[in-house]
Design a protein around this motif. Structure first.
Motif, mmCIF file in Angstrom:
data_model
loop_
_atom_site.group_PDB
_atom_site.id
_atom_site.type_symbol
_atom_site.label_atom_id
_atom_site.label_comp_id
_atom_site.label_asym_id
_atom_site.label_seq_id
_atom_site.Cartn_x
_atom_site.Cartn_y
_atom_site.Cartn_z
ATOM 1 N N THR A 137 34.245 -8.919 24.815
ATOM 2 C CA THR A 137 34.528 -10.263 25.333
ATOM 3 C C THR A 137 36.023 -10.569 25.360
ATOM 4 O O THR A 137 36.416 -11.623 25.838
ATOM 5 C CB THR A 137 33.821 -11.317 24.471
ATOM 6 N N TRP A 138 36.847 -9.665 24.841
ATOM 7 C CA TRP A 138 38.282 -9.926 24.746
ATOM 8 C C TRP A 138 38.984 -9.595 26.070
ATOM 9 O O TRP A 138 38.567 -8.667 26.790
ATOM 10 C CB TRP A 138 38.929 -9.099 23.655
ATOM 11 N N PRO A 139 40.058 -10.306 26.377
ATOM 12 C CA PRO A 139 40.852 -9.922 27.550
ATOM 13 C C PRO A 139 41.665 -8.667 27.247
ATOM 14 O O PRO A 139 41.816 -8.277 26.079
ATOM 15 C CB PRO A 139 41.768 -11.133 27.761
ATOM 16 N N THR A 140 42.188 -8.064 28.286
ATOM 17 C CA THR A 140 43.045 -6.891 28.081
ATOM 18 C C THR A 140 44.298 -7.269 27.307
ATOM 19 O O THR A 140 44.736 -6.529 26.413
ATOM 20 C CB THR A 140 43.438 -6.282 29.440
ATOM 21 N N GLN A 141 44.866 -8.419 27.618
ATOM 22 C CA GLN A 141 46.024 -8.951 26.910
ATOM 23 C C GLN A 141 45.847 -10.454 26.752
ATOM 24 O O GLN A 141 45.214 -11.109 27.593
ATOM 25 C CB GLN A 141 47.326 -8.649 27.660
ATOM 26 N N TRP A 142 46.414 -10.993 25.678
ATOM 27 C CA TRP A 142 46.336 -12.426 25.425
ATOM 28 C C TRP A 142 47.571 -13.101 26.003
ATOM 29 O O TRP A 142 48.700 -12.759 25.626
ATOM 30 C CB TRP A 142 46.245 -12.697 23.928
ATOM 31 N N PRO A 143 47.398 -14.048 26.915
ATOM 32 C CA PRO A 143 48.569 -14.669 27.567
ATOM 33 C C PRO A 143 49.547 -15.304 26.587
ATOM 34 O O PRO A 143 50.764 -15.237 26.793
ATOM 35 C CB PRO A 143 47.931 -15.729 28.487
ATOM 36 N N ASP A 144 49.061 -15.918 25.498
ATOM 37 C CA ASP A 144 49.967 -16.601 24.581
ATOM 38 C C ASP A 144 50.680 -15.644 23.642
ATOM 39 O O ASP A 144 51.485 -16.072 22.814
ATOM 40 C CB ASP A 144 49.214 -17.664 23.777
ATOM 41 N N LYS A 145 50.388 -14.330 23.724
ATOM 42 C CA LYS A 145 51.040 -13.352 22.866
ATOM 43 C C LYS A 145 51.964 -12.421 23.651
ATOM 44 O O LYS A 145 52.448 -11.426 23.100
ATOM 45 C CB LYS A 145 49.985 -12.518 22.120
ATOM 46 N N MET A 146 52.205 -12.731 24.911
ATOM 47 C CA MET A 146 53.077 -11.876 25.709
ATOM 48 C C MET A 146 54.513 -11.905 25.209
ATOM 49 O O MET A 146 55.296 -10.990 25.465
ATOM 50 C CB MET A 146 53.022 -12.312 27.178
ATOM 51 N N ASP A 148 55.477 -11.632 22.165
ATOM 52 C CA ASP A 148 55.645 -10.854 20.933
ATOM 53 C C ASP A 148 56.486 -9.617 21.240
ATOM 54 O O ASP A 148 56.070 -8.730 21.983
ATOM 55 C CB ASP A 148 54.276 -10.455 20.385
ATOM 56 N N ALA A 149 57.671 -9.551 20.648
ATOM 57 C CA ALA A 149 58.597 -8.449 20.953
ATOM 58 C C ALA A 149 58.079 -7.110 20.450
ATOM 59 O O ALA A 149 58.361 -6.065 21.028
ATOM 60 C CB ALA A 149 59.967 -8.742 20.340
ATOM 61 N N VAL A 150 57.295 -7.136 19.369
ATOM 62 C CA VAL A 150 56.797 -5.893 18.781
ATOM 63 C C VAL A 150 55.536 -5.414 19.484
ATOM 64 O O VAL A 150 55.369 -4.230 19.766
ATOM 65 C CB VAL A 150 56.528 -6.088 17.269
ATOM 66 N N ASP A 151 54.627 -6.343 19.787
ATOM 67 C CA ASP A 151 53.345 -5.988 20.390
ATOM 68 C C ASP A 151 53.013 -6.995 21.484
ATOM 69 O O ASP A 151 52.164 -7.872 21.298
ATOM 70 C CB ASP A 151 52.257 -5.964 19.318
ATOM 71 N N PRO A 152 53.656 -6.905 22.643
ATOM 72 C CA PRO A 152 53.414 -7.894 23.709
ATOM 73 C C PRO A 152 51.946 -7.918 24.133
ATOM 74 O O PRO A 152 51.374 -6.895 24.472
ATOM 75 C CB PRO A 152 54.316 -7.406 24.852
ATOM 76 N N GLY A 153 51.363 -9.108 24.083
ATOM 77 C CA GLY A 153 49.992 -9.277 24.548
ATOM 78 C C GLY A 153 48.914 -8.934 23.551
ATOM 79 O O GLY A 153 47.738 -9.207 23.788
ATOM 80 N N TRP A 154 49.278 -8.307 22.439
ATOM 81 C CA TRP A 154 48.306 -7.935 21.397
ATOM 82 C C TRP A 154 47.121 -7.182 21.981
ATOM 83 O O TRP A 154 45.959 -7.453 21.689
ATOM 84 C CB TRP A 154 47.817 -9.168 20.646
#
Length: 729
Positions: A137-146, A148-154
């Protein structure tokens, strides 16, 4: 600590400021799921409603999915807004399906002026809201975590309230905004001709520019198993400040609902607001109309944990007997929900550049029933109820009750068929908490806090005693392969065909062949039964019905070997198994052993002298085979290792009657590790001796035996050969 067992819903509002990339929103992004991690089960939609969509899924159900307690729960956000020289008030809700004369529809009669789900926070190929326990059910990337310099999009990680770590047993997450509410954004949509634009940097943004992150949280821990928490993080994404904003909840009571079936239950609900506890309760007038309802009717409670704090909270924060007075504003009472093992961290600033930090973490005890694995049968033997604690915390079980009666024995025959409630109280005493003030450990360590959680914890489990089928179907032939202990108790589960809820009402009776071991009760086989076929009878205790078949006992397990340790020996020592060690064998049947030696001989002067790889092949009577290997290393001859024979006295009569009494075989020879180094060994040695006989008196004499031992791999020298004189009397 107080646990309200009839409370289903607790809503928590927190206001945070986060950077989020703009995403589109609207009804095309509708998704729904079911929270069901504990005893509360409910459908909910990502357009901001709990208890909907209206379908066959549970709607605020408690314990049983058919026992629904609500029609809908949704949020309301109200604000007073200044738009130029005009002022307006607006309330933003959610598109709830409920009977009403007015709905927030746009003039086209289709669009809704409400919160709508934001794209990007769910898997577009799945119709479910993002759930922590389902990666699909998870997206490929989370828009609010883009950002993150270490792990963009989680990517591939959960976007949880506690970060990537999932703390709750089940957590949901979605985002919605009010961009579809255009009532006051266009003059033609309102009677005051207001054309309010909330964001001066983005004139396409509508509504008030509000974004709401919504999380549902469920824990299975005892004090939280009857609750579900929803956390709403409301952020003003616009450039307009709103001085007056209010948050509320809209609740449609419907105690007795099952999916789409209402049974006219909405007409007899009652509600009560408890001012002291800040909880609204809803119940049902006696006379449940729902034919699918199971058990008694409980209460549903709605509680709101407000944030930010309220200076007019009705609490005497400074303990002076007055409430909400002016000087009380220097005192703060922090109210929060204790989450097991999470705790809190607070930073305090007095405005003078002085900071203080307080962090504290505690644990609840986590007891469980160790042996209540129902269903049980009437014939289940009575047993003592056992309670354990998952973290091995210290504590005592102060009380165990079965159906309200104090007892620690579960007696199925005495209780009878049906459901029975077992409750236990685990007392962990006074707690140790992980309290840290300004970086200094004041309380216990985290491990100490977990080992000494304190508090009393009650656990309850409903146990079923079932009536077992009287019709029994037996397998004609059951193959039983014994394991390493060579014993097996034949259970009803192993011989019956089909599915049975409990097997304690059944017993197996074996007929033992002559010459084999027999047991009482006659349901055990052992090694004496291998290769034999035994008749069995299965008996149903309560009805006397029976069926029968045969059991063939087999040995399919390879022997278990305990190979001798690798060993290093002197060149004088024997390499036979009797000296270097034999293999240990464990098997249910007789075995034969074959020894295979692979010898690496490095020559008379080689180092090592030899390396023997010895493999033991063990085969049991039924052809099952195992092998293991031992390495034997023979070290070369070294004069420093030689031990010469000690002086010895021989009885005169013995010497008179036996000429060989003074031979080296009786008086001793040069040896290494107790093994003579004479001819026939792997030692590169030459050995010789000379005797000088000195008479003492008639019939008595002594021999001075001079031994010479040389290393044939070394050149003659002052130390090769070596000599030694042995005195024989």
């Amino acid at each position: 600590m107080n646990a309200r067992r009839n409370s289903l819903w607790t809503l928590l509002l927190a206001v945070l400021v986060l950077q989020v990339f703009p995403q589109s929103s609207g009804p095309s992004y509708y998704r729904s799921s079911v929270h069901n991690a504990n005893r509360v089960k409910t459908v909910f939609g990502n357009w901001g409603v709990i208890g909907q969509p209206v379908d066959t899924r549970p709607r605020g159900a408690w314990i049983y999915s058919s026992n629904g307690y609500l029609g809908d729960v949704s949020i309301l956000v109200a604000a007073e807004v200044k738009a130029g020289n005009k002022k307006f008030k607006t309330v933003i809700g959610t598109p709830v399906a409920r009977p009403a004369s007015i709905h927030d529809y746009a003039p086209d009669g289709i669009s809704r002026w409400t919160f709508m789900p934001v794209d990007g926070y769910f898997n577009p190929l799945n119709q479910s809201i993002a759930m922590s326990d389902d990666k699909n059910t998870w997206p490929t990337q989370w828009p609010d975590k883009m950002g993150d310099a270490v792990d963009p999009g989680w990517q591939g990680s959960w976007n949880g309230y506690f970060g990537k770590r999932v703390s709750a047993n089940q957590e949901s997450f979605y985002v919605m905004d009010d961009n579809n509410d255009q009532r006051f954004n266009f003059a033609e949509f309102n009677p005051d001709s207001i054309a309010f634009k909330p964001d001066s940097t983005n004139l396409t943004r509508s509504g008030l520019g509000l974004e709401v992150k919504v999380r549902g949280l469920q824990w299975t821990q005892f004090l939280a198993q009857d609750n579900i928490f929803f956390l709403y993080e409301i952020e003003n994404k616009s450039t307009t400040n709103y001085d007056r904003v209010a948050f509320g909840m809209l609740v449609g009571t419907l105690v007795g609902v099952t999916g789409t079936q209402f049974f006219t239950e909405a007409d007899d609900d009652w509600s009560f607001y408890n001012v002291d506890e800040n909880i609204t309760y809803t119940g049902d007038i006696p006379g449940m109309q729902n034919p699918f309802w199971q058990g008694p009717v409980g209460l549903v409670g709605y509680a709101f944990l407000e944030s930010p704090g309220n200076p007019y909270d009705g609490i005497d924060n400074d303990g002076d007997g007055q409430v909400d007075e002016a000087d009380e504003m220097v005192y703060y009472t922090l109210k929060g929900l204790h989450v097991d093992g999470q705790g809190y961290s607070i930073t305090l600033n007095n405005g003078l550049g002085q900071l203080g930090t307080i962090a504290n973490k505690g644990y609840y005890p986590n007891p469980y029933f160790k042996n209540l694995y129902d269903p049980f049968c009437i014939e289940t033997p009575a047993f003592t109820i056992e309670v354990g604690e998952y973290n091995n915390a210290a504590g005592v079980v102060t009380q165990i009750m079965v159906n309200g009666v104090a007892t620690n024995v579960f007696d199925a025959q005495a209780l009878g068929l049906g459901f029975h409630t077992v409750m236990a109280t685990f007392d962990a005493g006074t707690p140790t908490t992980n309290l840290v003030i300004n970086g200094q450990l004041v309380g216990g360590t985290d491990a100490q806090a977990q080992a000494d959680p304190g508090c009393q914890q009650k656990i309850t489990k409903v146990i079923q005693i079932v009536n077992t089928p009287t019709v029994v179907v037996c397998n004609d032939l059951v193959h039983v392969s014994l394991d390493a202990d060579c014993v097996e108790d034949i259970t009803p589960d192993e011989v019956l065909e089909g599915t049975y809820a409990c097997f304690d009402d059944y017993s197996v009776v074996l007929t033992y062949p002559f010459g084999t071991n027999s047991y009482n009760p006659p349901n055990r086989v052992d090694a004496t039964h291998i290769g034999k076929t035994l008749n069995y009878t299965l008996v149903h205790a309560t009805s006397g019905n029976m069926c029968w078949g045969q059991i063939k006992v087999e040995d399919k397990l390879a022997p278990t070997l305990n190979c001798p340790e690798d060993i290093t020996i002197a060149c004088s020592e024997s390499t036979e198994v009797s000296h270097t060690g034999n293999v240990g064998i464990q098997d249910c049947s007789t075995t034969t052993t074959q020894v295979d030696d692979e010898v690496q001989d490095n020559g008379e002067c080689g180092n090592p002298r030899q390396v023997i790889t010895r493999t033991f092949f063990v085969t049991d009577k039924w052809g099952n085979q195992a092998a293991c290997t031992q390495t034997i290393t023979v070290i070369p001859f070294d004069l420093d290792d030689v031990v010469f024979p000690a002086d010895i006295t021989v009885n005169c009569e013995t010497a008179y009657l036996n000429d060989a009494a003074t031979e080296p075989s009786n008086t001793g020879q040069p040896s290494i590790n107790g093994a003579p180094i004479g001819n026939g060994t792997l030692c590169s040695a030459s050995i010789g001796y000379t005797d000088v006989v000195l008479n003492i008196c008639n019939g008595s004499y002594e021999i001075y035996r001079t031994w010479l031992v040389a290393n044939t791999c070394l050149a003659p020298s002052a130390t090769n050969p070596v000599s030694y004189v042995q005195r024989i009397r």
